[in-house]
Design an enzyme around this catalytic site. Sequence first.
Site, PDB file in Angstrom:
ATOM      1  N   ASP A 235       0.859  -1.184   0.000  1.00  0.00           N
ATOM      2  CA  ASP A 235       0.000   0.000   0.000  1.00  0.00           C
ATOM      3  C   ASP A 235       0.893   1.230   0.000  1.00  0.00           C
ATOM      4  OD1 ASP A 235      -1.863   1.999   0.353  1.00  0.00           O
ATOM      5  OD2 ASP A 235      -2.970   0.975   1.933  1.00  0.00           O
ATOM      6  N   ARG A 237      -0.079   4.397  -0.583  1.00  0.00           N
ATOM      7  CA  ARG A 237      -0.828   5.648  -0.449  1.00  0.00           C
ATOM      8  C   ARG A 237      -0.301   6.487   0.712  1.00  0.00           C
ATOM      9  NH1 ARG A 237      -6.728   3.116  -0.055  1.00  0.00           N
ATOM     10  NH2 ARG A 237      -5.493   1.722   1.286  1.00  0.00           N
TER      11      ARG A 237
END
Length: 352
Positions: A235, A237
């Site tokens: 991930d 982000r």
Amino acid sequence: MNVVSNQDNHENKEREHPPTIHEYVDFLKSQVHSPSAVTPKLVPDNKLRIQCQVRARIPTNEGGEMYLYLYKNNQDNKEHLAIVYGDSIRSKSLDDTWENETIMNRIVRGAYYGRLEEVVSDEARTLALSEDQQAYLEQQQAKEKAEWRASSEPPMVRIHSECFTGETVHSGRCDCGEQLDTAMAQMQEAGRGVIVYLRQEGRGIGLMEKLKAYNLQDLGHDTVAANVLLRHPADGRTYGIANAILKDLQLPEVRLLTNNPDKIKQLESFGSIKVVKRQSMVPRSWSNPTLSSLMTEVQHCQSPIPSSPLRHESSEVSSGRSTPARNEMDKYLAVKVKKMGHILDLPDDLKL
């Protein structure tokens, strides 16, 4: 006037995220087999600047309405958004007075109060207003601004990352489209809320790399392993821009719609926003037994895909009632819980 021009951004051309992103990526890459949701503390980026460039009222097909705020920033060239429900939430950077602007300039960029009225005729061919029209609008805006009041109640907030496959072509590999629809419906019903819509497709890896990961998933890799095999974090982000947008909307406390504890940890690490409550996003098929049963019946009616002879077959024989067939979204959500630490109660058959 544009306060987010990249005047001092030459040194940052090679990155699009806060300064600690490389440390964050390296940390996740080291967690190939069992990634942890615990992220190294992200140092607030004091050089991050954002500005709301325009706002517009959007009526919905359900009979409600929202305001769409478009933001520019000095970290990337993307147009990040805020979907705002309710009149009590406003952007500070939008409301700031720009140099030499007229009442029409403010209206065109959405920096008005209350509801616009139709004061021009169909025959109007310029943006110029008559003296009477300008006087009326200035008087109306002064009145609306004086009557406007902010609310101190923490609103529902969803920080949502763009997902073309889930939102536009209705992919069954993820629940992104469903989460966006659910958040919008809840906020419209409540009459107040914000969806910060970030342009970080594919958990930060982009659409092209995301489609490559889909092909690896068809071979049997899960969503985390596929990303890592392509040399990406599970991930990638980050939420510095989301933090800045919420600050600009003057929301120091929020009720966050999320299953992701890493999102809360990152957001609060900047020191500006406090998550006073977390609200889970439960998949519809898991919270609706009737729908789940119907999906299972449909899956049982479909022709099974033959297994590859190269794939390892389990020698275990199940006993008792058969386990309901699970679709790709169910497996995706299970991986997010097991490998990425998302907070969501799994059905018993997905806990194994």
